[in-house]
Design a protein around this motif. Sequence first.
Motif, PDB file in Angstrom:
ATOM      1  N   GLU A 137      73.810  61.982  63.667  1.00 11.05           N
ATOM      2  CA  GLU A 137      72.801  62.849  64.260  1.00 11.05           C
ATOM      3  C   GLU A 137      73.369  63.839  65.265  1.00 11.05           C
ATOM      4  O   GLU A 137      72.740  64.849  65.570  1.00 11.05           O
ATOM      5  N   ILE A 138      74.536  63.574  65.813  1.00 11.10           N
ATOM      6  CA  ILE A 138      75.086  64.414  66.885  1.00 11.10           C
ATOM      7  C   ILE A 138      76.500  64.850  66.530  1.00 11.10           C
ATOM      8  O   ILE A 138      77.362  64.020  66.216  1.00 11.10           O
ATOM      9  N   ILE A 139      76.738  66.163  66.601  1.00  8.00           N
ATOM     10  CA  ILE A 139      78.060  66.711  66.302  1.00  8.00           C
ATOM     11  C   ILE A 139      78.858  66.790  67.592  1.00  8.00           C
ATOM     12  O   ILE A 139      78.586  67.611  68.480  1.00  8.00           O
ATOM     13  N   CYS A 140      79.834  65.921  67.750  1.00  6.49           N
ATOM     14  CA  CYS A 140      80.720  65.882  68.920  1.00  6.49           C
ATOM     15  C   CYS A 140      82.093  65.427  68.451  1.00  6.49           C
ATOM     16  O   CYS A 140      82.308  65.171  67.268  1.00  6.49           O
ATOM     17  N   GLY A 141      83.009  65.275  69.391  1.00  6.19           N
ATOM     18  CA  GLY A 141      84.320  64.753  69.053  1.00  6.19           C
ATOM     19  C   GLY A 141      85.384  65.280  69.990  1.00  6.19           C
ATOM     20  O   GLY A 141      85.172  66.256  70.720  1.00  6.19           O
ATOM     21  N   ALA A 142      86.540  64.632  69.993  1.00  6.57           N
ATOM     22  CA  ALA A 142      87.636  65.039  70.869  1.00  6.57           C
ATOM     23  C   ALA A 142      88.974  64.565  70.329  1.00  6.57           C
ATOM     24  O   ALA A 142      89.072  63.465  69.781  1.00  6.57           O
ATOM     25  N   SER A 172      68.524  65.767  64.473  1.00  4.62           N
ATOM     26  CA  SER A 172      69.957  65.797  64.748  1.00  4.62           C
ATOM     27  C   SER A 172      70.256  66.956  65.681  1.00  4.62           C
ATOM     28  O   SER A 172      69.494  67.920  65.769  1.00  4.62           O
ATOM     29  N   ALA A 173      71.378  66.869  66.387  1.00  4.51           N
ATOM     30  CA  ALA A 173      71.776  67.904  67.336  1.00  4.51           C
ATOM     31  C   ALA A 173      73.062  68.554  66.876  1.00  4.51           C
ATOM     32  O   ALA A 173      74.023  67.876  66.519  1.00  4.51           O
ATOM     33  N   ASP A 174      73.071  69.878  66.878  1.00  3.46           N
ATOM     34  CA  ASP A 174      74.252  70.615  66.473  1.00  3.46           C
ATOM     35  C   ASP A 174      74.375  71.850  67.351  1.00  3.46           C
ATOM     36  O   ASP A 174      73.429  72.263  68.032  1.00  3.46           O
ATOM     37  N   LEU A 175      75.540  72.465  67.329  1.00  8.10           N
ATOM     38  CA  LEU A 175      75.797  73.663  68.099  1.00  8.10           C
ATOM     39  C   LEU A 175      75.060  74.844  67.470  1.00  8.10           C
ATOM     40  O   LEU A 175      75.115  75.041  66.256  1.00  8.10           O
ATOM     41  N   GLY A 212      68.547  59.847  84.145  1.00  8.36           N
ATOM     42  CA  GLY A 212      68.271  59.624  85.562  1.00  8.36           C
ATOM     43  C   GLY A 212      68.801  60.782  86.391  1.00  8.36           C
ATOM     44  O   GLY A 212      68.501  61.945  86.131  1.00  8.36           O
ATOM     45  N   ASN A 213      69.621  60.463  87.384  1.00  9.01           N
ATOM     46  CA  ASN A 213      70.202  61.510  88.229  1.00  9.01           C
ATOM     47  C   ASN A 213      71.617  61.892  87.781  1.00  9.01           C
ATOM     48  O   ASN A 213      72.344  62.565  88.514  1.00  9.01           O
ATOM     49  N   LYS A 214      71.978  61.461  86.565  1.00  9.72           N
ATOM     50  CA  LYS A 214      73.333  61.733  86.063  1.00  9.72           C
ATOM     51  C   LYS A 214      73.290  62.635  84.834  1.00  9.72           C
ATOM     52  O   LYS A 214      72.376  62.535  84.005  1.00  9.72           O
ATOM     53  N   ASN A 215      74.272  63.494  84.736  1.00 12.98           N
ATOM     54  CA  ASN A 215      74.492  64.284  83.531  1.00 12.98           C
ATOM     55  C   ASN A 215      75.704  63.715  82.815  1.00 12.98           C
ATOM     56  O   ASN A 215      76.797  63.643  83.389  1.00 12.98           O
ATOM     57  N   ILE A 216      75.505  63.306  81.589  1.00 14.16           N
ATOM     58  CA  ILE A 216      76.549  62.617  80.830  1.00 14.16           C
ATOM     59  C   ILE A 216      77.037  63.519  79.707  1.00 14.16           C
ATOM     60  O   ILE A 216      76.246  64.071  78.946  1.00 14.16           O
ATOM     61  N   LEU A 217      78.346  63.661  79.621  1.00 10.70           N
ATOM     62  CA  LEU A 217      78.970  64.457  78.570  1.00 10.70           C
ATOM     63  C   LEU A 217      79.498  63.495  77.508  1.00 10.70           C
ATOM     64  O   LEU A 217      80.412  62.710  77.760  1.00 10.70           O
ATOM     65  N   SER A 218      78.885  63.553  76.325  1.00 13.78           N
ATOM     66  CA  SER A 218      79.220  62.607  75.265  1.00 13.78           C
ATOM     67  C   SER A 218      80.110  63.250  74.212  1.00 13.78           C
ATOM     68  O   SER A 218      79.831  64.358  73.736  1.00 13.78           O
ATOM     69  N   PHE A 219      81.172  62.545  73.870  1.00 18.72           N
ATOM     70  CA  PHE A 219      82.070  62.960  72.792  1.00 18.72           C
ATOM     71  C   PHE A 219      81.954  62.006  71.603  1.00 18.72           C
ATOM     72  O   PHE A 219      82.830  61.984  70.748  1.00 18.72           O
ATOM     73  N   LYS A 220      80.862  61.219  71.573  1.00 19.14           N
ATOM     74  CA  LYS A 220      80.650  60.268  70.488  1.00 19.14           C
ATOM     75  C   LYS A 220      80.025  60.969  69.285  1.00 19.14           C
ATOM     76  O   LYS A 220      78.941  61.534  69.378  1.00 19.14           O
ATOM     77  N   THR A 221      80.693  60.894  68.160  1.00 17.08           N
ATOM     78  CA  THR A 221      80.183  61.505  66.939  1.00 17.08           C
ATOM     79  C   THR A 221      79.322  60.501  66.179  1.00 17.08           C
ATOM     80  O   THR A 221      79.710  59.359  65.980  1.00 17.08           O
ATOM     81  N   THR A 222      78.143  60.967  65.778  1.00 13.52           N
ATOM     82  CA  THR A 222      77.258  60.150  64.942  1.00 13.52           C
ATOM     83  C   THR A 222      76.730  61.040  63.818  1.00 13.52           C
ATOM     84  O   THR A 222      77.023  62.236  63.759  1.00 13.52           O
TER      85      THR A 222
END
Length: 242
Positions: free
Chosen positions: A205-210, A166-169, A193-203
């Motif tokens: 495994e991943i702590i995000c949100g907006a 899982s990914a956390d701050l 690929g050649n893109k950097n994507i900023l995800s705000f999707k909370t799962t």
Amino acid sequence: MEITLPKAKIKASSVSPRKLIIYSKPKVGKTTALAQLDNALILDLERGSSFLDAMKIEVSNLEELRKIGDKIIAEGKPYKCIIIDTITKLEDMCLPLALKLYKQTPMGKNFDGTNVLTLANGAGYLYLREAVDSVVKYLDTLADRIIYSGHIKVKSIDKNGKSVDSADLDLTGKIRSMMSADVDAIGILYREGNKNILSFKTTDEIICGARPQHLKNKEIVLSEHDPITGKVTVHWDKIYVD
């Protein structure tokens, strides 16, 4: 004070995030993207911007941070955004202040240690939280928008009987919770690929949100790298829409 109760829905007063945390693995491109944000000053706590053209100041300790902040205020707060790079390093910088706060208490006045985190039963973390909170509140006064850049902490969790990363701050326990609750959005930046994507999707495994509707549960292409020309195009207008 006379109180008037609302009789209808009140329209939202904010659209774009005022306080934002972006975290990622090292060398993904956070600082490169942040350097291209208009009218933004990077307070570089880790000397990570030396290879980039940017409005930036290197900061070694809280005393320097305070002097820079006071100068910003004295000059009428000329920046639209202040960027703290990184919040992980900011927590480390707050340790001397946490020690000072503890020594100001009756039980800490005779403490001869140099690190409050060595106190028994984790008692020192209270003073570290107080120190971080006071510094963050001061930083809030320096600009209309604040961005905290952070490192990722990878840990294993149990999911359906399987161990999953899982990914956390990368912040200490309750400080991580305190900062996460205080900001308007937390996004994890990853490369595809050649893109950097900023995800705000909370799962799980991943702590995000907006809180802002245009970011909630979304993935935004923040930057794109042209492998031929080397040019990086950044889309901050997808984050700050007003």
